[in-house]
Design an enzyme around this catalytic site. Structure first.
Site, PDB file in Angstrom:
ATOM      1  NE  ARG A  18      -3.754   0.636   0.434  1.00  0.00           N
ATOM      2  CZ  ARG A  18      -4.864   0.868   1.393  1.00  0.00           C
ATOM      3  NH1 ARG A  18      -5.329  -0.277   1.715  1.00  0.00           N
ATOM      4  NH2 ARG A  18      -5.337   2.112   1.523  1.00  0.00           N
ATOM      5  CG  HIS A  43      16.413 -13.244   1.689  1.00  0.00           C
ATOM      6  ND1 HIS A  43      16.662 -14.395   1.610  1.00  0.00           N
ATOM      7  CD2 HIS A  43      16.987 -12.379   0.662  1.00  0.00           C
ATOM      8  CE1 HIS A  43      17.350 -14.717   0.643  1.00  0.00           C
ATOM      9  NE2 HIS A  43      17.595 -13.583  -0.285  1.00  0.00           N
ATOM     10  NE  ARG A  45      14.641 -13.011  -2.869  1.00  0.00           N
ATOM     11  CZ  ARG A  45      14.185 -13.542  -1.591  1.00  0.00           C
ATOM     12  NH1 ARG A  45      13.760 -12.906  -0.756  1.00  0.00           N
ATOM     13  NH2 ARG A  45      14.281 -14.881  -1.600  1.00  0.00           N
ATOM     14  CG  HIS A  50      10.705  -8.745   0.448  1.00  0.00           C
ATOM     15  ND1 HIS A  50      11.978  -8.565   0.734  1.00  0.00           N
ATOM     16  CD2 HIS A  50      10.396  -9.903  -0.154  1.00  0.00           C
ATOM     17  CE1 HIS A  50      12.604  -9.440   0.336  1.00  0.00           C
ATOM     18  NE2 HIS A  50      11.759 -10.441  -0.525  1.00  0.00           N
ATOM     19  CD  GLU A  70      17.683 -15.577   5.644  1.00  0.00           C
ATOM     20  OE1 GLU A  70      17.689 -16.531   6.380  1.00  0.00           O
ATOM     21  OE2 GLU A  70      16.820 -15.631   4.401  1.00  0.00           O
ATOM     22  CB  THR A 101      10.650 -17.862  -1.427  1.00  0.00           C
ATOM     23  OG1 THR A 101      11.121 -17.994  -0.173  1.00  0.00           O
ATOM     24  CG2 THR A 101      10.102 -19.422  -1.846  1.00  0.00           C
ATOM     25  CG  HIS A 191      12.304 -22.611   2.914  1.00  0.00           C
ATOM     26  ND1 HIS A 191      12.682 -21.118   2.472  1.00  0.00           N
ATOM     27  CD2 HIS A 191      11.334 -22.841   2.133  1.00  0.00           C
ATOM     28  CE1 HIS A 191      11.919 -21.114   1.241  1.00  0.00           C
ATOM     29  NE2 HIS A 191      10.951 -22.038   1.093  1.00  0.00           N
ATOM     30  CG  HIS A 215       5.018 -17.621   4.354  1.00  0.00           C
ATOM     31  ND1 HIS A 215       4.660 -16.752   3.549  1.00  0.00           N
ATOM     32  CD2 HIS A 215       3.921 -18.477   4.243  1.00  0.00           C
ATOM     33  CE1 HIS A 215       3.267 -17.159   3.150  1.00  0.00           C
ATOM     34  NE2 HIS A 215       2.953 -18.205   3.500  1.00  0.00           N
TER      35      HIS A 215
END
Length: 238
Positions: A18, A43, A45, A50, A70, A101, A191, A215
């Protein structure tokens, strides 16, 4: 007791959907700590879909537990981020840029020389290095030759197979963990670990130091609340 490091990528994903700053990533991380998390994982990227790079610096100056970053060290921007932010730990993950992911560990035999260089770089700055690997004893053994401090076992296969046969699902991870002990590597895991499969993994894997969970934990918090969720995850590790 293995430490719980909460991966807050999903908090950042919600924020970015948003624009603005709601939910606030730093406030969420501090709440995780307050409720019992012993570490915070991010993590980032390259597209910052994110976690944003600025988030990392904000977290480093404010959190009281360990920060684990990470990512793919083949990205020059990531390497600079880690060196500038000085986290307690960097976890090297062989992500491709477009991956949703992480979905595989390093081939530590094929990339041993490269990983040796990366470990030397980060360890020279006092940063603990963990290498993300599949539950393959050969990959774990070769990781020790890179100079890494730890390996993080990629646990998607365990989580998938646990439903049908927990003992069989665990078997390759147990072998990998034994090799890690033999070669002097610390052991992390992450994970798809969740409230259904974490206790069994923790009880049967020797030398487990840390799990990184994002997650599933954030999803559980939608139903249980963040404080109760972290309490329950720590209970699985007790």
């Amino acid at each position: 007791m293995a430490r719980l490091s909460v991966n807050i990528n999903k908090i950042a994903t919600l924020r970015n959907s948003r624009g603005g700053d709601n939910p606030n990533v730093l406030a969420a991380a501090l709440a995780c700590e307050r409720f019992g998390a012993q570490g915070i994982t991010v993590h980032p990227r390259p597209d910052e879909r994110h976690i944003r790079y600025q988030d990392v610096f904000d977290l480093k100056t404010a959190i009281h537990t360990e920060l684990n970053i990470e990512g793919n060290s083949r990205e020059e921007k990531f390497v600079r981020l880690v060196l500038d932010a000085q986290p307690a730990q960097v976890t090297l993950v062989p992500d491709d840029p477009g991956q949703i992911t992480s979905n595989h560990g390093w081939d530590t035999l094929k990339h041993r020389s490269y990983l040796q260089d990366m470990c030397a770089l980060f360890k020279g700055e006092g940063i603990r290095v963990s290498i993300f690997v599949d539950a393959d004893p050969a990959m774990v053994e070769a990781a020790a030759e890179t100079g890494a401090d730890r390996v993080e076992l990629y646990t998607e296969a365990y989580a998938r197979d646990y439903v049908d046969n927990p003992e069989r699902a665990l078997a390759p991870y147990l072998e990998a963990a034994k090799v890690a002990q033999q070669v002097g590597l610390g052991l992390n895991a992450g994970h798809d670990l969740d409230l259904h499969n974490l206790r069994y993994f923790n009880q049967h894997i020797p030398g487990l130091l840390e799990v990184s969970i994002g997650h599933a934990l954030v999803a559980d918090a939608l139903y249980l609340g963040l404080e109760e969720t972290i309490r329950r995850y720590n209970e699985q590790l007790g």
